[in-house]
Motif scaffolding. Sequence first.
Motif, PDB file in Angstrom:
ATOM      1  N   PRO A 106       0.988  -1.105  -0.151  1.00  0.00           N
ATOM      2  CA  PRO A 106       0.002  -0.022  -0.191  1.00  0.00           C
ATOM      3  C   PRO A 106       0.843   1.428  -0.057  1.00  0.00           C
ATOM      4  O   PRO A 106       1.951   1.235   0.637  1.00  0.00           O
ATOM      5  CB  PRO A 106      -0.851  -0.060   1.128  1.00  0.00           C
ATOM      6  N   VAL A 107       0.429   2.271  -0.525  1.00  0.00           N
ATOM      7  CA  VAL A 107       1.215   3.517  -0.737  1.00  0.00           C
ATOM      8  C   VAL A 107       0.485   4.637   0.088  1.00  0.00           C
ATOM      9  O   VAL A 107      -0.868   4.759   0.073  1.00  0.00           O
ATOM     10  CB  VAL A 107       1.102   3.887  -2.241  1.00  0.00           C
TER      11      VAL A 107
ATOM     12  N   GLU B 207       2.645  10.787   1.381  1.00  0.00           N
ATOM     13  CA  GLU B 207       4.149  10.938   0.946  1.00  0.00           C
ATOM     14  C   GLU B 207       4.070  11.054  -0.502  1.00  0.00           C
ATOM     15  O   GLU B 207       5.107  11.704  -0.809  1.00  0.00           O
ATOM     16  CB  GLU B 207       4.695   9.661   1.523  1.00  0.00           C
ATOM     17  N   GLU B 208       3.322  10.459  -0.984  1.00  0.00           N
ATOM     18  CA  GLU B 208       3.397  10.484  -2.717  1.00  0.00           C
ATOM     19  C   GLU B 208       3.213  11.873  -3.110  1.00  0.00           C
ATOM     20  O   GLU B 208       3.961  12.400  -3.996  1.00  0.00           O
ATOM     21  CB  GLU B 208       2.372   9.523  -3.236  1.00  0.00           C
ATOM     22  N   LEU B 209       2.224  12.662  -2.595  1.00  0.00           N
ATOM     23  CA  LEU B 209       2.061  13.964  -3.058  1.00  0.00           C
ATOM     24  C   LEU B 209       3.427  15.119  -2.693  1.00  0.00           C
ATOM     25  O   LEU B 209       3.659  15.819  -3.324  1.00  0.00           O
ATOM     26  CB  LEU B 209       0.852  14.530  -2.061  1.00  0.00           C
TER      27      LEU B 209
END
Length: 118
Positions: A107-108, A112-114
Amino acid sequence: MCCKAIHNLRSRKCTKDSDSWLMVLTTLQMNVPNMLSASLGRRWRAERNFWLSALTFFSWCVLARLYVVVRRLAQLNDRIEELQAKPLPEDIPLQSPTGPIKDVPEPVDVVEELKKAK
């Protein structure tokens, strides 16, 4: 005595002036409350017996159904324990209703991805 006096009254063997008529009235006055009490007692006992029988029948039905439910619960608990005691073989892939499960990525974390994208 009462039945004979009533029979004599119905067959008109006694007149209002005779002693039999007085005896019939006295007998009827003495026995009517007793006959009424006996009749009410018989009716009460019959109703009591009916309701006791109905309650007993209903209790047996509930008990029979409860026995079936508890027996089924015990069977299911035994089956659960049996399945939990068996180890799952390693070489059998996990299956879903749509087919074999493919490798699923971790799962991401969206936050944090943003941050990485900025």
